[in-house]
Design an enzyme around this catalytic site. Structure first.
Site, PDB file in Angstrom:
ATOM      1  N   GLY A  31      -4.889  -2.933   7.345  1.00  0.00           N
ATOM      2  CA  GLY A  31      -5.872  -2.391   8.285  1.00  0.00           C
ATOM      3  C   GLY A  31      -5.312  -2.259   9.692  1.00  0.00           C
ATOM      4  O   GLY A  31      -4.101  -2.290   9.891  1.00  0.00           O
ATOM      5  N   HIS A  37       0.484   4.426   9.633  1.00  0.00           N
ATOM      6  CA  HIS A  37      -0.276   4.347   8.376  1.00  0.00           C
ATOM      7  C   HIS A  37      -0.757   5.743   7.963  1.00  0.00           C
ATOM      8  O   HIS A  37      -0.718   6.106   6.789  1.00  0.00           O
ATOM      9  CB  HIS A  37      -1.505   3.449   8.536  1.00  0.00           C
ATOM     10  CG  HIS A  37      -1.195   2.003   8.817  1.00  0.00           C
ATOM     11  ND1 HIS A  37      -1.467   1.420  10.025  1.00  0.00           N
ATOM     12  CD2 HIS A  37      -0.668   1.049   8.033  1.00  0.00           C
ATOM     13  CE1 HIS A  37      -1.110   0.148   9.991  1.00  0.00           C
ATOM     14  NE2 HIS A  37      -0.621  -0.109   8.791  1.00  0.00           N
ATOM     15  N   MET A 184       5.712   1.991  15.873  1.00  0.00           N
ATOM     16  CA  MET A 184       4.277   1.688  15.819  1.00  0.00           C
ATOM     17  C   MET A 184       4.042   0.476  14.919  1.00  0.00           C
ATOM     18  O   MET A 184       4.648   0.368  13.853  1.00  0.00           O
ATOM     19  CB  MET A 184       3.512   2.882  15.294  1.00  0.00           C
ATOM     20  CG  MET A 184       3.635   4.040  16.226  1.00  0.00           C
ATOM     21  SD  MET A 184       2.085   4.899  16.390  1.00  0.00           S
ATOM     22  CE  MET A 184       2.565   6.158  17.546  1.00  0.00           C
ATOM     23  N   ARG A 187       0.791  -5.047  15.508  1.00  0.00           N
ATOM     24  CA  ARG A 187       1.022  -6.165  16.440  1.00  0.00           C
ATOM     25  C   ARG A 187       1.335  -5.690  17.858  1.00  0.00           C
ATOM     26  O   ARG A 187       1.305  -6.501  18.787  1.00  0.00           O
ATOM     27  CB  ARG A 187       2.118  -7.088  15.909  1.00  0.00           C
ATOM     28  CG  ARG A 187       1.659  -7.884  14.681  1.00  0.00           C
ATOM     29  CD  ARG A 187       2.594  -9.015  14.306  1.00  0.00           C
ATOM     30  NE  ARG A 187       1.994  -9.902  13.320  1.00  0.00           N
ATOM     31  CZ  ARG A 187       2.199  -9.808  11.999  1.00  0.00           C
ATOM     32  NH1 ARG A 187       2.987  -8.871  11.514  1.00  0.00           N
ATOM     33  NH2 ARG A 187       1.618 -10.660  11.173  1.00  0.00           N
TER      34      ARG A 187
END
Ligand code: PAF
Length: 280
Positions: A31, A37, A184, A187
């Protein structure tokens, strides 16, 4: 877009698609989705009929004192992003759905899991291999896509899939970077504005090390030392910087041509990782 929380509900959908001969792609995530992503999901859409994305902050891959509790959980925003890129299913199980309290089985890719990130995060890759193995059994994908940013994780998963004859093709997708080169990562959200000004130096140092090797520096220990020093001088606390062979992540020798530079370093409390592959 279907949002399912149980393995049973997921299996109903998977069964229907498989019966219709559809090809299934899987993108596992924890997530807090970013452009990296979304790139995985877009690549998955091009290669399959249906795309399943899991969102599960996996407790077994976090060590004591790590950021499991504070790991950003942004379900609603994640669902919006996935809907916008036409994801077919989001699988969002609870910890209890994923792990029976009586479970006795752990998947461990020995050797590889103890190196580099595995040396500082003991048990981390066992947690990753176990959850990915379970997710593969639940989703039964034809292909699964992972970011190359987590280079060692990808190597662990490829080894697991090969060793256990899992019928899934693993595809690595190029790291998505900010314009200044910072990879990217969920965190990155922990970084203060000042740290954000420095974080891209991790990639700069990787590029400098690659240039040194390509210019003929074959003393890899020296390349590693120079890189560690440059990171310290920029304000990082480096964990490791290694010149490796890309196929098995062993220390590179002079006759190796396919190389990957692997690094991890803390900036304040935030642990960043990155890597750079190239042919010498
Ligand atoms: O890379 C990640 O986000 C996680 O390690 C993964 C592969 C989803 C397993 O929890």
């Amino acid at each position: 877009m279907h949002i399912v929380n149980t393995v049973d509900a997921l299996r109903v959908l998977i069964h229907t698609w498989k019966a219709a001969g559809e090809r299934i792609a899987f993108v596992p995530t924890m997530g807090n989705l970013h452009a990296g992503h979304c790139q995985l999901v877009k690549a998955a859409k091009e290669k399959a009929d249906k795309v399943v994305v899991s969102i599960f902050v996996n407790p077994t891959q976090f060590g004591v004192g790590e950021d499991f509790d504070s790991y950003p959980r942004t379900e609603a925003q994640d669902q919006d992003k996935l809907r916008a890129i036409a994801t077919d299913v989001v699988f969002q199980p609870t910890v209890l759905e994923m792990y029976s309290p009586h479970a006795k089985t752990v998947v461990s890719v020995t050797g590889l899991s103890e190196l580099y990130c595995g040396a500082s995060r003991v048990g981390h890759f066992d947690g990753v291999a176990t959850v990915v193995c379970k997710l593969f059994n639940m989703v039964q994908p034809d292909i699964a896509l992972f970011g190359l940013k987590d280079f060692q994780q990808l190597a662990v998963i490829r080894t697991m899939v090969k060793d256990l004859n899992m019928p899934v093709e693993i595809i690595g997708i190029e790291t998505v970077r900010e314009t200044n080169g910072l990879a990217m990562s969920s965190r990155n959200g922990y970084l203060t504005p000042e740290q954000r000004q420095t974080a891209h130096v991790l990639y700069q140092v990787l590029c400098q090390a690659r240039e040194a090797i390509l210019a003929g520096n074959g003393d890899y220990a020296n390349v590693e030392q120079q890189a560690l020093l440059a990171l310290q001088q920029a304000g990082f606390q480096p964990d490791y910087f290694r010149v490796c062979r890309s196929n098995d992540l062993a220390s590179a020798q002079l006759d190796d041509t396919e190389l990957v530079l692997l690094t991890a370093a803390k900036l304040g409390k935030t642990r960043l990782i990155d890597n750079l592959s190239f042919t010498r």
